[in-house]
Write a protein that holds these residues in place. Structure first.
Motif, PDB file in Angstrom:
ATOM      1  N   PRO A   1      24.069   3.584  20.567  1.00 49.70           N
ATOM      2  CA  PRO A   1      24.760   3.174  19.337  1.00 49.70           C
ATOM      3  C   PRO A   1      24.133   1.955  18.673  1.00 49.70           C
ATOM      4  N   ARG A   2      23.553   1.051  19.462  1.00 58.56           N
ATOM      5  CA  ARG A   2      22.879  -0.097  18.849  1.00 58.56           C
ATOM      6  C   ARG A   2      21.655   0.365  18.067  1.00 58.56           C
ATOM      7  N   PHE A   3      20.921   1.315  18.619  1.00 57.95           N
ATOM      8  CA  PHE A   3      19.765   1.856  17.905  1.00 57.95           C
ATOM      9  C   PHE A   3      20.207   2.575  16.639  1.00 57.95           C
ATOM     10  N   ALA A   4      21.268   3.361  16.727  1.00 53.46           N
ATOM     11  CA  ALA A   4      21.770   4.074  15.543  1.00 53.46           C
ATOM     12  C   ALA A   4      22.158   3.096  14.442  1.00 53.46           C
ATOM     13  N   SER A   5      22.793   1.987  14.826  1.00 54.75           N
ATOM     14  CA  SER A   5      23.172   0.970  13.847  1.00 54.75           C
ATOM     15  C   SER A   5      21.944   0.319  13.221  1.00 54.75           C
ATOM     16  N   LEU A   6      20.938   0.028  14.049  1.00 56.48           N
ATOM     17  CA  LEU A   6      19.705  -0.574  13.543  1.00 56.48           C
ATOM     18  C   LEU A   6      19.009   0.349  12.551  1.00 56.48           C
ATOM     19  N   ILE A   7      18.848   1.618  12.899  1.00 57.18           N
ATOM     20  CA  ILE A   7      18.178   2.559  12.008  1.00 57.18           C
ATOM     21  C   ILE A   7      18.937   2.714  10.699  1.00 57.18           C
ATOM     22  N   GLU A   8      20.253   2.780  10.777  1.00 54.69           N
ATOM     23  CA  GLU A   8      21.055   2.891   9.557  1.00 54.69           C
ATOM     24  C   GLU A   8      20.828   1.677   8.654  1.00 54.69           C
ATOM     25  N   ARG A   9      20.771   0.498   9.260  1.00 56.09           N
ATOM     26  CA  ARG A   9      20.543  -0.722   8.481  1.00 56.09           C
ATOM     27  C   ARG A   9      19.151  -0.732   7.862  1.00 56.09           C
ATOM     28  N   LEU A  10      18.137  -0.324   8.622  1.00 56.93           N
ATOM     29  CA  LEU A  10      16.778  -0.307   8.102  1.00 56.93           C
ATOM     30  C   LEU A  10      16.614   0.737   6.993  1.00 56.93           C
ATOM     31  N   ARG A  11      17.243   1.894   7.161  1.00 51.29           N
ATOM     32  CA  ARG A  11      17.193   2.908   6.112  1.00 51.29           C
ATOM     33  C   ARG A  11      17.837   2.404   4.829  1.00 51.29           C
ATOM     34  N   GLY A  12      18.945   1.716   4.978  1.00 56.16           N
ATOM     35  CA  GLY A  12      19.619   1.178   3.789  1.00 56.16           C
ATOM     36  C   GLY A  12      18.800   0.116   3.087  1.00 56.16           C
TER      37      GLY A  12
ATOM     38  N   GLU B   1       0.839  -1.204   0.000  1.00 59.73           N
ATOM     39  CA  GLU B   1       0.000   0.000   0.000  1.00 59.73           C
ATOM     40  C   GLU B   1       0.875   1.255   0.000  1.00 59.73           C
ATOM     41  N   PRO B   2       0.752   2.129  -1.007  1.00 51.58           N
ATOM     42  CA  PRO B   2       1.638   3.303  -1.105  1.00 51.58           C
ATOM     43  C   PRO B   2       1.647   4.190   0.136  1.00 51.58           C
ATOM     44  N   ALA B   3       0.482   4.456   0.733  1.00 53.09           N
ATOM     45  CA  ALA B   3       0.437   5.327   1.909  1.00 53.09           C
ATOM     46  C   ALA B   3       1.191   4.707   3.077  1.00 53.09           C
ATOM     47  N   TYR B   4       1.118   3.394   3.220  1.00 53.55           N
ATOM     48  CA  TYR B   4       1.813   2.721   4.320  1.00 53.55           C
ATOM     49  C   TYR B   4       3.323   2.726   4.074  1.00 53.55           C
ATOM     50  N   ARG B   5       3.717   2.527   2.844  1.00 56.64           N
ATOM     51  CA  ARG B   5       5.141   2.568   2.496  1.00 56.64           C
ATOM     52  C   ARG B   5       5.714   3.960   2.790  1.00 56.64           C
ATOM     53  N   ALA B   6       4.954   4.988   2.406  1.00 61.67           N
ATOM     54  CA  ALA B   6       5.418   6.357   2.625  1.00 61.67           C
ATOM     55  C   ALA B   6       5.557   6.660   4.107  1.00 61.67           C
ATOM     56  N   ALA B   7       4.593   6.217   4.919  1.00 61.46           N
ATOM     57  CA  ALA B   7       4.662   6.450   6.354  1.00 61.46           C
ATOM     58  C   ALA B   7       5.873   5.744   6.959  1.00 61.46           C
ATOM     59  N   TYR B   8       6.129   4.526   6.524  1.00 65.37           N
ATOM     60  CA  TYR B   8       7.272   3.757   7.025  1.00 65.37           C
ATOM     61  C   TYR B   8       8.585   4.483   6.724  1.00 65.37           C
ATOM     62  N   LEU B   9       8.754   4.902   5.481  1.00 68.24           N
ATOM     63  CA  LEU B   9       9.994   5.569   5.094  1.00 68.24           C
ATOM     64  C   LEU B   9      10.134   6.921   5.782  1.00 68.24           C
TER      65      LEU B   9
ATOM     66  N   GLY C   1      15.394  -0.105   3.156  1.00 63.58           N
ATOM     67  CA  GLY C   1      14.175   0.459   2.583  1.00 63.58           C
ATOM     68  C   GLY C   1      12.945  -0.356   2.939  1.00 63.58           C
ATOM     69  N   VAL C   2      11.906  -0.198   2.142  1.00 67.90           N
ATOM     70  CA  VAL C   2      10.658  -0.927   2.392  1.00 67.90           C
ATOM     71  C   VAL C   2      10.929  -2.431   2.279  1.00 67.90           C
ATOM     72  N   PRO C   3      10.487  -3.237   3.233  1.00 68.62           N
ATOM     73  CA  PRO C   3      10.762  -4.682   3.195  1.00 68.62           C
ATOM     74  C   PRO C   3       9.874  -5.417   2.183  1.00 68.62           C
ATOM     75  N   ASP C   4      10.158  -5.181   0.912  1.00 70.84           N
ATOM     76  CA  ASP C   4       9.336  -5.762  -0.142  1.00 70.84           C
ATOM     77  C   ASP C   4       9.401  -7.283  -0.187  1.00 70.84           C
ATOM     78  N   ASP C   5      10.441  -7.865   0.411  1.00 71.48           N
ATOM     79  CA  ASP C   5      10.525  -9.322   0.432  1.00 71.48           C
ATOM     80  C   ASP C   5       9.332  -9.937   1.159  1.00 71.48           C
ATOM     81  N   LEU C   6       8.717  -9.153   2.068  1.00 71.97           N
ATOM     82  CA  LEU C   6       7.579  -9.681   2.809  1.00 71.97           C
ATOM     83  C   LEU C   6       6.390 -10.002   1.901  1.00 71.97           C
ATOM     84  N   GLN C   7       6.363  -9.418   0.709  1.00 71.15           N
ATOM     85  CA  GLN C   7       5.272  -9.714  -0.207  1.00 71.15           C
ATOM     86  C   GLN C   7       5.339 -11.148  -0.726  1.00 71.15           C
TER      87      GLN C   7
END
Length: 220
Positions: free
Chosen positions: A139-150, A113-121, A152-158
């Motif tokens: 620092p663990r949180f910073a590393s996690l966020i950096e990894r999630l940003r890299g 869903e585009p609106a959900y993807r936009a909210a996530y990003l 992107g949207v978890p399209d593999d879940l589809q």
């Protein structure tokens, strides 16, 4: 709910006055995911400086409270648990997969869903000032966020066939929940086969969430 679904619920909230394109407030979207992120990085949040992030955190807890009481959700979890039990899956991983597996399968429906993807990003991109109970969590949180940003949207879940591997990563380091090779064979077949059930139930789940969170003003 898993963190992507929490971002989806955050997208229903009213934007601040003057916001462009009616978009979700990024701080709310991030806050709605933060309790899950804190668990993922083994940290506990003491406080968030921004009111929008604090509102998002409150929304997370309200969302979980409603979600876990919906009969359609508890019914799906019992049904998946029964399938895993009949396959001979051990109790610990069985109970965990019946819970988290349904949540990830719901993500697999919502992630397109585009609106959900936009909210996530938008939530991931927001830099929030957080105070942690212990300094080593930052620092663990910073590393996690950096990894999630890299990532992107978890399209593999589809693709439901990718979800058993995610479940294994979540559970493998927890002695009471770690699945054996046999458990994983059972989990793989049950979770993939259960995907259509969750897909059919997704809209009733969302209707139940909207009804249970009446304080939200929907964007759409």
């Amino acid at each position: 709910m898993n963190f992507f679904s929490h971002a989806a619920v955050a997208s229903w909230t009213a934007p601040p006055a003057g916001a462009r394109n009616g978009g979700v407030e990024p701080g709310v979207a991030l806050g709605a995911m933060l309790p899950d992120f804190a668990t993922m990085c083994s940290g506990r949040i003491e406080a968030a400086r921004e009111a929008s992030v604090t509102r998002g955190i409150a929304l997370h807890h309200a969302t979980d409270a409603v979600f876990h009481q919906l009969p359609v959700v508890t019914g799906l979890m019992r049904e998946l648990d029964g399938q895993l039990a009949r396959g001979g899956c051990a109790l610990g991983p069985r109970r965990a997969v019946a819970h988290v597996g349904v949540e990830l399968l719901l993500d697999s429906v919502l992630v397109g869903e585009p609106a959900y993807r936009a909210a996530y990003l938008a939530g991931l991109a927001h830099d929030a000032e957080l105070t942690w109970r212990t300094p080593d969590a930052a620092p663990r949180f910073a590393s996690l966020i950096e990894r999630l940003r890299g990532y992107g949207v978890p399209d593999d879940l589809q693709r439901p066939e990718t979800i058993p591997a995610r479940l294994h990563r979540i559970l493998a380091h927890r002695p009471l929940l770690a699945p054996s090779a046999h458990d994983m064979d059972v989990i793989r077949g049950a979770v993939i086969g259960f995907a259509p059930r969750v897909a059919v139930a997704a809209e009733p789940i969302l209707r139940g969430m909207r009804a249970g969170l009446p304080g939200l003003t929907e964007v759409r």
